[in-house]
Every structure is written in structure tokens, then in C-alpha cells.
Design an enzyme around this catalytic site. Structure first.
Site, PDB file in Angstrom:
ATOM      1  CB  CYS A  58      49.852 -42.879  -6.607  1.00  0.00           C
ATOM      2  SG  CYS A  58      49.400 -43.738  -7.294  1.00  0.00           S
ATOM      3  CB  CYS A  76      38.765 -50.122   8.761  1.00  0.00           C
ATOM      4  SG  CYS A  76      40.280 -49.040   8.107  1.00  0.00           S
ATOM      5  CG  HIS A 113      40.235 -49.001  -6.386  1.00  0.00           C
ATOM      6  ND1 HIS A 113      39.314 -48.310  -6.730  1.00  0.00           N
ATOM      7  CD2 HIS A 113      40.396 -49.365  -5.458  1.00  0.00           C
ATOM      8  CE1 HIS A 113      38.563 -48.443  -4.931  1.00  0.00           C
ATOM      9  NE2 HIS A 113      39.399 -50.000  -4.385  1.00  0.00           N
ATOM     10  CG  HIS A 116      35.446 -46.927  -0.854  1.00  0.00           C
ATOM     11  ND1 HIS A 116      35.953 -48.013  -1.000  1.00  0.00           N
ATOM     12  CD2 HIS A 116      34.409 -47.128  -1.884  1.00  0.00           C
ATOM     13  CE1 HIS A 116      35.335 -49.186  -2.457  1.00  0.00           C
ATOM     14  NE2 HIS A 116      35.199 -47.933  -2.477  1.00  0.00           N
ATOM     15  CG  ASP A 120      33.604 -43.413   9.503  1.00  0.00           C
ATOM     16  OD1 ASP A 120      34.884 -42.959   8.753  1.00  0.00           O
ATOM     17  OD2 ASP A 120      33.327 -44.956   9.779  1.00  0.00           O
ATOM     18  NE  ARG A 128      36.471 -44.981   8.561  1.00  0.00           N
ATOM     19  CZ  ARG A 128      36.090 -46.001   7.696  1.00  0.00           C
ATOM     20  NH1 ARG A 128      36.912 -46.984   7.069  1.00  0.00           N
ATOM     21  NH2 ARG A 128      34.924 -46.658   7.420  1.00  0.00           N
ATOM     22  CB  CYS A 130      39.299 -46.147   4.283  1.00  0.00           C
ATOM     23  SG  CYS A 130      39.558 -48.233   4.567  1.00  0.00           S
TER      24      CYS A 130
END
Length: 149
Positions: A58, A76, A113, A116, A120, A128, A130
């Protein structure tokens, strides 16, 4: 929602700082992503194409989040992982923004934050994670944390 997710939603992160303290510590991009739930554009942030061996921590509190051996190219444009370094490192929250229901992930230690998680991903988890690259620091050669950390 599972009991575990509910528990994580109610958990209070132990690291708290004022907005001014976060702004002093973080770059504008890091602050936007981690403290304002922003998202960097795909294929622009750090680490989406990093192939080095190490650990992703982090950016706000240095909590270990993911290991490079769980990173994969999902296409992605953001760093993607199939498993967190420790299930307790990540908190999951329901995100209803942008006209859809998604699962937001946050650092359990400081509530940053991160991105997400989607169902999949590849085996063995099918997940995943992301991540925004600006939400992490890469520790080249970093090792998984021991249980005492």
C-alpha cells in the site's frame, strides 16, 4: 453478502490521518486514487506492465498487499492479481457508483482505495483484483510477510 464481507465493511482501519497529512505524504495522483477513490486511466499508471519479482505494498501505509507471482496480464490496463498476500490485508465494500454494482477493495490498515475485485480471474481463485498502480509501491525482491508482521 457473506459474513466475512460484512465484517470487513464494519471494521475500522487502525491508521488514521487528516486530509492535510495525507496530502503532504502522497503525490497528487496517489492522493486522488487512494483518498478520493479515483481511478487512473488504463495503461497509464505504474506497474500495469511490471514483470519484476517482488511485492506490492500500500502506498499510504506500506501494508503488503500482493506478490508478483499472483500478478497476471488481464489486458485491462491496470495491474491485476488473483490473490491477496493475506485475506485480511484487503477490505471489500459494495460500490454502486457509475450505474453498476461492483466490489471495491480497500487497504484494511489505512482504508486506502485500491481498486475493485471481479469474479473473472484465472485459477486457482477465479478472482481478478484490478488495482490502481498509484495505490501501490513495488518492493523489488520483496518477500511475503511472516505471520508475526
Amino acid at each position: 453478502m457473506s459474513d466475512e464481507t460484512t465484517r470487513h465493511e464494519k471494521a475500522s482501519p487502525p491508521i488514521r490521518k487528516t486530509t492535510a497529512e495525507w496530502m503532504e505524504q502522497l503525490t497528487p495522483e496517489q492522493f486522488y486514487v487512494t483518498r478520493q477513490s479515483g481511478t487512473e486511466r488504463p495503461f497509464t499508471g505504474p506497474y500495469w506492465d511490471n514483470k519484476l519479482i517482488g511485492r506490492y505494498d500500500c502506498v499510504c501505509c506500506e501494508t503488503p498487499l500482493f506478490m508478483s507471482d499472483t500478478k497476471f496480464d488481464s489486458g485491462c490496463g491496470w495491474p491485476s492479481f488473483f490473490e491477496a498476500v493475506d485475506p485480511d490485508a484487503i477490505r471489500e465494500l459494495e460500490d454502486q457508483s457509475h450505474g453498476m454494482i461492483r466490489t471495491e477493495i480497500r487497504c484494511s490498515s489505512c482504508d486506502a482505495h485500491l481498486g475493485h475485485v471481479f469474479p473473472d480471474g484465472p485459477p486457482p481463485t477465479g478472482l481478478r483484483y484490478c488495482l490502481n498502480g498509484h495505490a501501490m509501491n513495488f518492493v523489488h525482491g520483496g518477500r511475503p510477510p511472516t505471520k508475526s508482521e
